[in-house]
Design an enzyme around this catalytic site. Structure first.
Site, PDB file in Angstrom:
ATOM      1  N   GLN A  65       0.822  -1.211   0.000  1.00 12.14           N
ATOM      2  CA  GLN A  65       0.000   0.000   0.000  1.00 12.14           C
ATOM      3  C   GLN A  65       0.856   1.260   0.000  1.00 12.14           C
ATOM      4  O   GLN A  65       0.828   2.036  -0.934  1.00 12.14           O
ATOM      5  CB  GLN A  65      -0.934  -0.012   1.211  1.00 12.14           C
ATOM      6  N   ASP A  66       1.628   1.464   1.069  1.00 11.38           N
ATOM      7  CA  ASP A  66       2.582   2.571   1.101  1.00 11.38           C
ATOM      8  C   ASP A  66       3.734   2.186   2.017  1.00 11.38           C
ATOM      9  O   ASP A  66       3.678   1.161   2.699  1.00 11.38           O
ATOM     10  CB  ASP A  66       1.918   3.899   1.504  1.00 11.38           C
ATOM     11  N   PRO A  67       4.824   2.973   2.037  1.00  6.89           N
ATOM     12  CA  PRO A  67       6.012   2.556   2.801  1.00  6.89           C
ATOM     13  C   PRO A  67       5.752   2.515   4.309  1.00  6.89           C
ATOM     14  O   PRO A  67       4.813   3.131   4.819  1.00  6.89           O
ATOM     15  CB  PRO A  67       7.044   3.649   2.461  1.00  6.89           C
ATOM     16  N   VAL A 126       1.724   3.666  -3.336  1.00  6.35           N
ATOM     17  CA  VAL A 126       2.136   5.034  -3.010  1.00  6.35           C
ATOM     18  C   VAL A 126       3.577   4.945  -2.537  1.00  6.35           C
ATOM     19  O   VAL A 126       3.900   4.113  -1.683  1.00  6.35           O
ATOM     20  CB  VAL A 126       1.215   5.632  -1.923  1.00  6.35           C
ATOM     21  N   ASN A 135      -0.605   6.203   5.017  1.00  4.92           N
ATOM     22  CA  ASN A 135      -1.462   6.678   3.921  1.00  4.92           C
ATOM     23  C   ASN A 135      -1.487   8.199   3.785  1.00  4.92           C
ATOM     24  O   ASN A 135      -2.363   8.747   3.115  1.00  4.92           O
ATOM     25  CB  ASN A 135      -2.908   6.152   4.065  1.00  4.92           C
TER      26      ASN A 135
END
Length: 232
Positions: A65-67, A126, A135
């Site tokens: 999803q994101d880091p 992302v 997020n």
């Protein structure tokens, strides 16, 4: 072509996005963010996944999803953390399933570059995140970049997409399932791993699909230690 940001064939694939007004806005937003906040990963590792796994070498995509949003973790590869960093719970569960599925011995680090070097694109949807704000950069423009990458790989074909959790599975409409292979289950997070991730055998299924595509399977075993020369 827009300025080369990656240094391999991804630059050509992503050039329409990099040349867009939306990406220009994202670039200016990130300049401001990096100047005033703690953002992960550092700006030199934003494109690490693309740099390590060129477009024409990509055989597998593991979509995150994101880091990670805490210091010392994010390194530009989904689910991967820097050596010396405690394993996040999701990665512990990935290692558990890896052992149960293909007998791969767990290691004490979470640096997954060996997979990337073999053609596993460890891609977050992302690519940046503010400190302690999961997020926090969603909807700022990264999705244009990563959706374009997914669609381009899908069009090329013979790619295994490993999609854990609802967020990753929302990308299924971007993928041509007649030319590629999708493996999906619940997310390896402790909140959901018992609801379908454990026992889903994604690693052996991935290698079976690669063999069916005429590709070399992935050696999932990671080295016990990571040398400085191994770092991206």
């Amino acid at each position: 072509m827009a300025k080369e940001l990656i240094g391999n064939d991804w630059d050509k694939v992503l050039d329409p996005v990099f040349a867009s007004d939306k990406y220009h806005e994202l670039h200016n937003f990130l300049k401001e963010e990096y100047s005033n906040k703690r953002i992960f990963p550092d700006m030199y590792h934003i494109f690490t996944a693309f740099k390590l796994t060129p477009f024409n070498k990509t055989k597998v995509v593991i979509l995150g999803q994101d880091p990670y949003h805490n210091p010392g973790q994010a390194n530009g590869m989904s689910f991967s953390v820097m050596p010396g960093t405690p394993l996040p719970p999701s990665l512990r569960n990935i290692y558990k399933e890896l052992y149960d599925d293909v007998g791969v011995r767990p290691v004490n680090h979470g640096y997954l570059k060996k997979w990337a070097d073999q053609g596993v694109l460890l891609l977050n949807a992302v690519l940046t995140v503010p400190y302690a704000h999961a997020n926090g950069h969603q909807g700022k423009g990264w999705e244009d970049v990563t959706d374009t990458a997914i669609k381009a790989l899908s069009e090329r074909g013979k790619v295994v997409f490993i999609l854990w959790g609802r967020f990753a599975q929302n990308k299924i409409p971007l993928i041509d399932q007649s030319k590629n292979f999708i493996i999906k289950s619940s997310h390896p997070s402790p909140f959901s791993a018992d609801r379908g991730f454990f026992g889903s055998r994604p690693f052996s299924r991935c290698n079976t699909a690669l063999l069916n595509f005429g590709e070399t399977p992935i050696d999932w075993q990671l080295s016990e230690t990571v040398n400085k020369s191994d770092l991206a």
